[in-house]
Every structure is written in C-alpha cells, then in structure tokens.
Design an enzyme around this catalytic site. Structure first.
Site, mmCIF file in Angstrom:
data_model
loop_
_atom_site.group_PDB
_atom_site.id
_atom_site.type_symbol
_atom_site.label_atom_id
_atom_site.label_comp_id
_atom_site.label_asym_id
_atom_site.label_seq_id
_atom_site.Cartn_x
_atom_site.Cartn_y
_atom_site.Cartn_z
ATOM 1 N N HIS A 44 0.793 -1.226 0.000
ATOM 2 C CA HIS A 44 0.000 0.000 0.000
ATOM 3 C C HIS A 44 0.825 1.275 0.000
ATOM 4 O O HIS A 44 0.298 2.337 0.275
ATOM 5 C CB HIS A 44 -0.954 0.005 1.202
ATOM 6 N N CYS B 70 7.808 21.775 -9.508
ATOM 7 C CA CYS B 70 7.169 22.213 -10.766
ATOM 8 C C CYS B 70 5.898 23.007 -10.473
ATOM 9 O O CYS B 70 5.231 23.484 -11.386
ATOM 10 C CB CYS B 70 6.837 20.976 -11.636
ATOM 11 N N ASN C 214 -3.608 -12.315 16.142
ATOM 12 C CA ASN C 214 -4.428 -11.118 16.287
ATOM 13 C C ASN C 214 -4.940 -11.086 17.719
ATOM 14 O O ASN C 214 -4.940 -12.102 18.405
ATOM 15 C CB ASN C 214 -5.600 -11.179 15.287
HETATM 16 C C1 BV8 Z 1 -7.895 -2.186 -5.648
HETATM 17 C C2 BV8 Z 1 -4.190 3.690 2.273
HETATM 18 C C3 BV8 Z 1 -8.277 -2.472 -7.951
HETATM 19 C C4 BV8 Z 1 -2.815 3.890 2.766
HETATM 20 C C5 BV8 Z 1 -5.473 1.683 2.342
HETATM 21 C C6 BV8 Z 1 -12.539 -6.944 -4.161
HETATM 22 C C7 BV8 Z 1 -11.419 -7.022 -4.976
HETATM 23 C C8 BV8 Z 1 -10.633 -5.898 -5.220
HETATM 24 C C9 BV8 Z 1 -10.953 -4.678 -4.621
HETATM 25 C C10 BV8 Z 1 -12.066 -4.616 -3.815
HETATM 26 C C11 BV8 Z 1 -12.851 -5.721 -3.592
HETATM 27 N N1 BV8 Z 1 -13.861 -5.346 -2.772
HETATM 28 C C12 BV8 Z 1 -13.719 -4.038 -2.456
HETATM 29 C C13 BV8 Z 1 -12.644 -3.580 -3.090
HETATM 30 C C14 BV8 Z 1 -12.169 -2.228 -2.997
HETATM 31 C C15 BV8 Z 1 -11.198 -1.990 -1.834
HETATM 32 C C16 BV8 Z 1 -11.496 -2.795 -0.612
HETATM 33 O O1 BV8 Z 1 -10.894 -3.846 -0.371
HETATM 34 N N2 BV8 Z 1 -12.400 -2.301 0.219
HETATM 35 C C17 BV8 Z 1 -12.710 -2.986 1.459
HETATM 36 C C18 BV8 Z 1 -12.762 -1.983 2.601
HETATM 37 C C19 BV8 Z 1 -14.005 -3.742 1.274
HETATM 38 N N3 BV8 Z 1 -9.846 -2.270 -2.279
HETATM 39 C C20 BV8 Z 1 -9.211 -1.318 -2.988
HETATM 40 O O2 BV8 Z 1 -9.735 -0.293 -3.360
HETATM 41 C C21 BV8 Z 1 -7.749 -1.610 -3.322
HETATM 42 N N4 BV8 Z 1 -7.519 -1.315 -4.711
HETATM 43 O O3 BV8 Z 1 -8.407 -3.226 -5.391
HETATM 44 O O4 BV8 Z 1 -7.653 -1.732 -6.932
HETATM 45 C C22 BV8 Z 1 -9.622 -1.853 -8.092
HETATM 46 C C23 BV8 Z 1 -9.685 -0.582 -8.650
HETATM 47 C C24 BV8 Z 1 -10.957 -0.025 -8.795
HETATM 48 C C25 BV8 Z 1 -12.110 -0.700 -8.345
HETATM 49 C C26 BV8 Z 1 -11.988 -1.972 -7.747
HETATM 50 C C27 BV8 Z 1 -10.729 -2.552 -7.627
HETATM 51 C C28 BV8 Z 1 -6.827 -0.662 -2.535
HETATM 52 C C29 BV8 Z 1 -6.730 -1.102 -1.106
HETATM 53 C C30 BV8 Z 1 -5.746 -0.185 -0.347
HETATM 54 C C31 BV8 Z 1 -6.515 0.935 0.266
HETATM 55 N N5 BV8 Z 1 -5.631 1.782 1.068
HETATM 56 N N6 BV8 Z 1 -4.791 2.593 3.002
HETATM 57 C C32 BV8 Z 1 -2.899 4.478 4.147
HETATM 58 O O5 BV8 Z 1 -3.317 5.642 4.263
HETATM 59 O O6 BV8 Z 1 -2.568 3.737 5.080
HETATM 60 S S1 BV8 Z 1 -6.135 0.351 3.150
HETATM 61 C C33 BV8 Z 1 -5.992 0.476 4.820
HETATM 62 O O7 BV8 Z 1 -6.556 -0.740 5.327
HETATM 63 C C34 BV8 Z 1 -4.549 0.480 5.296
HETATM 64 O O8 BV8 Z 1 -3.595 0.547 4.277
HETATM 65 C C35 BV8 Z 1 -4.413 -0.868 5.999
HETATM 66 O O9 BV8 Z 1 -3.179 -1.388 5.750
HETATM 67 C C36 BV8 Z 1 -5.489 -1.648 5.350
HETATM 68 C C37 BV8 Z 1 -5.918 -2.912 6.030
HETATM 69 O O10 BV8 Z 1 -6.221 -2.617 7.355
HETATM 70 P P1 BV8 Z 1 -5.406 -3.428 8.481
HETATM 71 O O11 BV8 Z 1 -3.956 -3.280 8.216
HETATM 72 O O12 BV8 Z 1 -5.933 -4.799 8.565
HETATM 73 O O13 BV8 Z 1 -5.741 -2.576 9.761
HETATM 74 P P2 BV8 Z 1 -7.111 -2.585 10.593
HETATM 75 O O14 BV8 Z 1 -7.082 -1.395 11.486
HETATM 76 O O15 BV8 Z 1 -8.264 -2.817 9.682
HETATM 77 O O16 BV8 Z 1 -7.014 -3.910 11.499
HETATM 78 C C38 BV8 Z 1 -6.011 -3.988 12.500
HETATM 79 C C39 BV8 Z 1 -6.073 -5.391 13.048
HETATM 80 O O17 BV8 Z 1 -5.036 -5.534 14.010
HETATM 81 C C40 BV8 Z 1 -7.386 -5.682 13.773
HETATM 82 O O18 BV8 Z 1 -7.836 -6.970 13.394
HETATM 83 C C41 BV8 Z 1 -6.986 -5.690 15.251
HETATM 84 O O19 BV8 Z 1 -7.721 -6.633 16.007
HETATM 85 C C42 BV8 Z 1 -5.543 -6.128 15.165
HETATM 86 N N7 BV8 Z 1 -4.690 -5.691 16.276
HETATM 87 C C43 BV8 Z 1 -4.765 -4.541 17.004
HETATM 88 N N8 BV8 Z 1 -3.744 -4.508 17.901
HETATM 89 C C44 BV8 Z 1 -3.020 -5.645 17.705
HETATM 90 C C45 BV8 Z 1 -3.619 -6.401 16.681
HETATM 91 N N9 BV8 Z 1 -3.125 -7.576 16.258
HETATM 92 C C46 BV8 Z 1 -2.007 -8.034 16.869
HETATM 93 N N10 BV8 Z 1 -1.371 -7.374 17.856
HETATM 94 C C47 BV8 Z 1 -1.859 -6.182 18.304
HETATM 95 N N11 BV8 Z 1 -1.221 -5.532 19.301
#
Ligand code: BV8
Length: 241
Positions: free
Chosen positions: A119, A150, A213
């Site tokens: 990402h 630019c 997790n």
């Molecule tokens: C794309 C920006 C092609 C950077 C982020 C099906 C197929 C393809 C695409 C899609 C699809 N369905 C929907 C989509 C679209 C979308 C998507 O997936 N949406 C989701 C929400 C349904 N995907 C996209 O758009 C991707 N692009 O597919 O391009 C395309 C093009 C056009 C149309 C369709 C497809 C792009 C995805 C990237 C988006 N950018 N961030 C930034 O600013 O950071 S994503 C964002 O979520 C972050 O980057 C992060 O990395 C990512 C995932 O989140 P997690 O890392 O899992 O973090 P989260 O907070 O959610 O969870 C933390 C976990 O840790 C929890 O479970 C918690 O319990 C746990 N935890 C907490 N403390 C601890 C712990 N675990 C262990 N120890 C601890 N101490």
C-alpha cells in the site's frame, strides 16, 4: 508465553517457505493507531474522504492534514519486539517473504530487507503532474498541502481505495503465497482486498495458515491455528527474540 502447536513450531524451525502478511495491528504496540476496531482512525466513517483520490481532489488540505498528522506521529514511533523478531527471523531464513499493508516503514526500520509493501509508503510523495515519486522524510512538511518544484500538488505515495497496487507487488506477494508452507497473517482485519486474498491463496495451495491477532477476524474460521495475542508478544515467542 504464548502456546503454539507442535506443527507450527516444526514449520517455523524448518523455515522453508514462510510468508508473513502484516497489517496495522503489527504496529499497534509501537504506538501507531489502527484503522478499524476500538481506536480505529476510521471510526467516524471518513475513509471515503481521507483515503480516496476523489477525497484528495475535493479537499487536498484535509487529506494532507490527516497524512501530515500520521507522518509526525509515526516519526516518533520505533519498531516493536514483533518487528524485530520478524527481521531477525528473515536474516536467518533469507527465503522468508515479508508482505505488509502498512505504510509506516517500521519493518525496514527494524532491519527487514526486501519488504513487499502493498500500500505504499507514508514517507514518499508523488507529483500529481508527472506521477514521479520520491522519498520525503521532512517532518513537519514546509507547507500543507505540499507542492512539487514544478508547482503541482504533491500527494502521499500510498494506495488509496479504488487505486491499483504498485506494479508487480501483488504478483510477487501472490507467487510467494502460492509456494509457501507456512502463511502468517499478523495484525490485520483481513477485509481489504486484494491483500486479504493472500491467506486464502496460500491455504488453497496447502499451506498451514496461522492468524496472530488480539481478536477474531473473518479469516479466523479459515485459519489452521488462531493465536489470540498481541504481535509484539507472540512473534518473539514464536520466531525467537
Ligand atoms: C484495488 C491507504 C483495484 C494507505 C489503504 C474486491 C477485490 C478488489 C478490490 C475490492 C474488492 N472489494 C472491495 C474492493 C475495494 C477496496 C477494498 O478492499 N475495500 C474494502 C474496505 C471492502 N480495495 C481497494 O480499493 C484496493 N484497490 O483493489 O484496486 C480496483 C480498482 C478499482 C475498483 C476496484 C478494484 C486498494 C486497497 C488499499 C486501500 N488503502 N490505506 C494508508 O493511508 O494507510 S487500506 C488500509 O486498510 C490500510 O492501508 C491498511 O493497511 C489496510 C488494512 O487494514 P489493516 O492493516 O488490517 O488494519 P485494521 O485497522 O483494519 O485492522 C487492525 C487489526 O489488528 C485488527 O484486526 C486488530 O484486532 C488487530 N490488532 C490490534 N492490535 C493488535 C492487533 N493484532 C495483533 N497485535 C496487536 N497488538
């Protein structure tokens, strides 16, 4: 001490074909907020405004206020014991592949080489005119929103929703997932695609799938082993400190 199965310990000791996929929970114990869950960034549902190209076009200052705040906060964070354990394990097992969804740079800071960053990187910016990206570690940035020499606006060099992942990154990560014996899904809510497809690819090809997790996720029912523990505690226990 976290409990692991004998199977998992044996696969870790063999160390052949191990892939680790990390998410925001990997950096939680370094003080970096996660996106979802209790203290999640996006609790107020602002993801559409903050992590999409449309949101940036609408209000670049608002998006940069969020990214600048993250850059400043993360610049004060250090890799935790989990990052360090993964880095040391990678040194001892060079064929291990580390894939991250995180943009905080903490794996590299811990000494992990060859990180597949799906990402992007919070400390790289991209010119909105010519699309060229470069490292920019200035904290704070001189102006918000920052501009390229630019004159065009700079954007964070990260992947927003609806944007394609960096050329080759997903292909490399998918190939590693296909060939691995052990797939570790660490600190990710497993809801963002296409990254969230990687554990399923590994599992389908016969890998042993382990989730680390602090709570269950949609991946938990599919995993062969779920370790409910913080990453910074479980990883040194599992991989050796
Ligand atoms: C794309 C920006 C092609 C950077 C982020 C099906 C197929 C393809 C695409 C899609 C699809 N369905 C929907 C989509 C679209 C979308 C998507 O997936 N949406 C989701 C929400 C349904 N995907 C996209 O758009 C991707 N692009 O597919 O391009 C395309 C093009 C056009 C149309 C369709 C497809 C792009 C995805 C990237 C988006 N950018 N961030 C930034 O600013 O950071 S994503 C964002 O979520 C972050 O980057 C992060 O990395 C990512 C995932 O989140 P997690 O890392 O899992 O973090 P989260 O907070 O959610 O969870 C933390 C976990 O840790 C929890 O479970 C918690 O319990 C746990 N935890 C907490 N403390 C601890 C712990 N675990 C262990 N120890 C601890 N101490």
């Amino acid at each position: 001490m976290t409990a692991f199965s004998a199977r998992l310990r044996e696969l870790v000791e063999r160390g052949r074909g191990v892939v680790a996929l990390t998410g925001a929970g990997m950096s939680a114990e370094s003080g970096v907020p996660t996106f979802r869950g209790q203290s999640g960034f996006w609790e107020d549902g602002s993801v559409e405004d903050l992590a999409t190209a449309a949101g940036f076009a609408r209000d670049p200052r608002r998006v940069w206020d969020w990214y600048e705040a993250r850059r400043i906060q993360i610049s004060r964070c250090a890799p935790n014991a989990g990052h360090l354990a993964l880095a040391r394990y990678g040194e001892m097992h060079p064929e291990m592949r580390l894939v991250t969804q995180n943009v905080d740079g903490l794996h590299a800071a811990a000494g992990s080489g060859r990180v597949i960053a799906l990402h992007g990187d919070l400390f790289r910016v991209r010119c909105t005119r010519d699309g060229l990206s470069r490292e920019d570690r200035r904290v704070p940035l001189p102006e918000i929103p920052p501009r390229c020499g630019c004159g065009a606006l700079l954007r964070p060099d990260v992947v927003w929703f609806g944007e394609l992942l960096p050329e080759g990154a997903m292909e490399e990560a998918t190939e590693a997932a296909r060939r691995c014996e052990l797939f570790l899904s660490i600190g990710t809510s497993a809801v963002v695609y296409p990254a969230a497809a990687l554990p399923e690819v590994a599992k389908r090809r016969g890998a042993y799938l382990v989730e680390i997790n602090i709570e269950e996720t949609p991946l938990s029912p599919v995993a062969d082993e779920v370790i409910l523990a913080p990453a910074a505690e479980a990883l040194p226990d599992l991989l050796g400190a």
